[in-house]
Write an enzyme that holds these catalytic residues in place. Structure first.
Site, PDB file in Angstrom:
ATOM      1  N   HIS A  10       0.798  -1.229   0.000  1.00  0.00           N
ATOM      2  CA  HIS A  10       0.000   0.000   0.000  1.00  0.00           C
ATOM      3  C   HIS A  10       0.830   1.278   0.000  1.00  0.00           C
ATOM      4  CE1 HIS A  10      -3.477  -2.325  -0.300  1.00  0.00           C
ATOM      5  NE2 HIS A  10      -3.203  -3.005   0.793  1.00  0.00           N
ATOM      6  N   ARG A  49      -1.222  -3.463 -10.076  1.00  0.00           N
ATOM      7  CA  ARG A  49      -1.978  -2.317  -9.555  1.00  0.00           C
ATOM      8  C   ARG A  49      -1.214  -1.539  -8.487  1.00  0.00           C
ATOM      9  NH1 ARG A  49      -6.809  -5.329  -6.308  1.00  0.00           N
ATOM     10  NH2 ARG A  49      -7.089  -6.288  -8.336  1.00  0.00           N
ATOM     11  N   GLU A  70       5.094 -12.421  -2.542  1.00  0.00           N
ATOM     12  CA  GLU A  70       3.747 -12.991  -2.690  1.00  0.00           C
ATOM     13  C   GLU A  70       3.386 -13.003  -4.148  1.00  0.00           C
ATOM     14  OE1 GLU A  70       0.296 -11.156  -0.931  1.00  0.00           O
ATOM     15  OE2 GLU A  70       1.244 -11.347   1.009  1.00  0.00           O
TER      16      GLU A  70
HETATM   17  N1  PXP Z   1      -0.893 -12.063   3.659  1.00  0.00           N
HETATM   18  C1  PXP Z   1      -1.362 -12.261   2.406  1.00  0.00           C
HETATM   19  C2  PXP Z   1      -1.156 -13.607   1.792  1.00  0.00           C
HETATM   20  C3  PXP Z   1      -1.992 -11.226   1.683  1.00  0.00           C
HETATM   21  O1  PXP Z   1      -2.450 -11.458   0.451  1.00  0.00           O
HETATM   22  C4  PXP Z   1      -2.101  -9.962   2.292  1.00  0.00           C
HETATM   23  C5  PXP Z   1      -2.742  -8.830   1.533  1.00  0.00           C
HETATM   24  O2  PXP Z   1      -1.991  -8.484   0.449  1.00  0.00           O
HETATM   25  C6  PXP Z   1      -1.578  -9.786   3.581  1.00  0.00           C
HETATM   26  C7  PXP Z   1      -1.003 -10.862   4.249  1.00  0.00           C
HETATM   27  C8  PXP Z   1      -1.639  -8.473   4.284  1.00  0.00           C
HETATM   28  O3  PXP Z   1      -2.982  -8.156   4.536  1.00  0.00           O
HETATM   29  P1  PXP Z   1      -3.323  -6.754   5.166  1.00  0.00           P
HETATM   30  O4  PXP Z   1      -2.946  -5.721   4.182  1.00  0.00           O
HETATM   31  O5  PXP Z   1      -4.798  -6.845   5.406  1.00  0.00           O
HETATM   32  O6  PXP Z   1      -2.537  -6.633   6.434  1.00  0.00           O
END
Ligand code: PXP
Length: 250
Positions: A10, A49, A70
């Site tokens: 983010h 994005r 990820e």
């Molecule tokens: N873990 C995974 C596998 C995710 O896809 C995400 C979101 O991208 C997160 C953790 C982190 O989630 P959050 O932004 O809600 O803390």
């Protein structure tokens, strides 16, 4: 100790909102590290994005802590991961229309493609984690596929916790995670958690003895707007590990 993986997606969302060069997730990683982050997580989505290819490459080159990459289980991402060789890959499901990753992997329907991906990643000495729902049979399949770790989806838990108003109902929600985590750990896999964790619920992870890592993004980046990223990371790490925050039965 529960390791804190700081997800920087983010930071990139904010940059991409104006197609600017700032704020830079690579710069953010330095502040996250100073705040005590144990690893940096980023999700390179198929539609680019938020995180861009350049971010992942530079993060891998510059950070002093492990990179948890990820990604969806696609040929494009697998090629990228094998070139990049991050410390860990977390395989996640990905849908173009979703706001954020909505559920865990369907390890049954994706068994064949996951098996190929896991083999390829492990040949490249990359730790493989699978983002999945809290279920014992799912843990069995993850083990069978050769996953090193599971990241248990906390999204539903975080939502349900909001409407659980008694200690009894709150502790019952955690019990499910405790049972599944114990099972995964007995099978020899690391147990990670992630999604929807924030400053009002992350300390519940302290009740899971097998929890080794939490990956948290949105809440940390949002808090960083007010207190700075290093401070936001420091506060989250404290919530995950300082026994003063451990929930008590009232
Ligand atoms: N873990 C995974 C596998 C995710 O896809 C995400 C979101 O991208 C997160 C953790 C982190 O989630 P959050 O932004 O809600 O803390």
């Amino acid at each position: 100790m529960i390791r804190l993986g700081v997800n920087l997606d983010h930071i990139a969302t904010l940059r991409q909102a104006r197609l600017e060069t700032y704020p830079d997730p690579v710069q953010a990683a330095i502040f996250a590290e100073l705040g005590g982050a144990d690893n940096i997580t980023c999700h390179l989505r198929e539609d680019r994005r938020h995180i861009q290819d350049r971010d992942v490459k530079l993060l891998q080159e510059t950070i002093n802590i492990p990179l948890n990459f990820e990604m969806a289980c696609t040929a494009e991402m697998l090629d990228l991961a094998t070139q990049l060789k991050p410390s860990a890959v977390t395989l996640v499901p990905e849908k173009r229309e979703e706001l954020t990753t909505e559920g865990g992997l369907n390890v049954i329907s994706m068994k064949e493609s996951l098996q190929k991906a896991i083999n390829q990643l492990k040949e490249n000495k990359i730790l493989v984690s699978l983002f999945v729902e809290a279920s014992k049979p799912v843990m069995d399949v993850c083990k069978e596929l050769g996953a090193d770790a599971v990241e248990i989806h906390t999204g539903d838990f975080c939502q349900k916790l909001l409407s659980a108003h008694t200690s009894k109902s709150q502790f019952e929600l955690v019990e499910e995670f405790q049972t599944v985590s114990k099972h995964a750990s007995e099978l020899g896999m690391q147990v990670h958690f992630g999604h929807g964790l924030n400053y009002r619920n992350a300390y519940w992870m302290q009740l899971i003895p097998e929890a080794e890592e939490a990956n948290i993004g949105h809440a940390i980046v949002a808090r960083a707007v007010f207190v700075g990223l290093s401070q936001a990371v420091k506060e989250m790490k404290d919530l995950l590990n300082n026994a003063d925050h451990k929930p008590n039965w009232i």
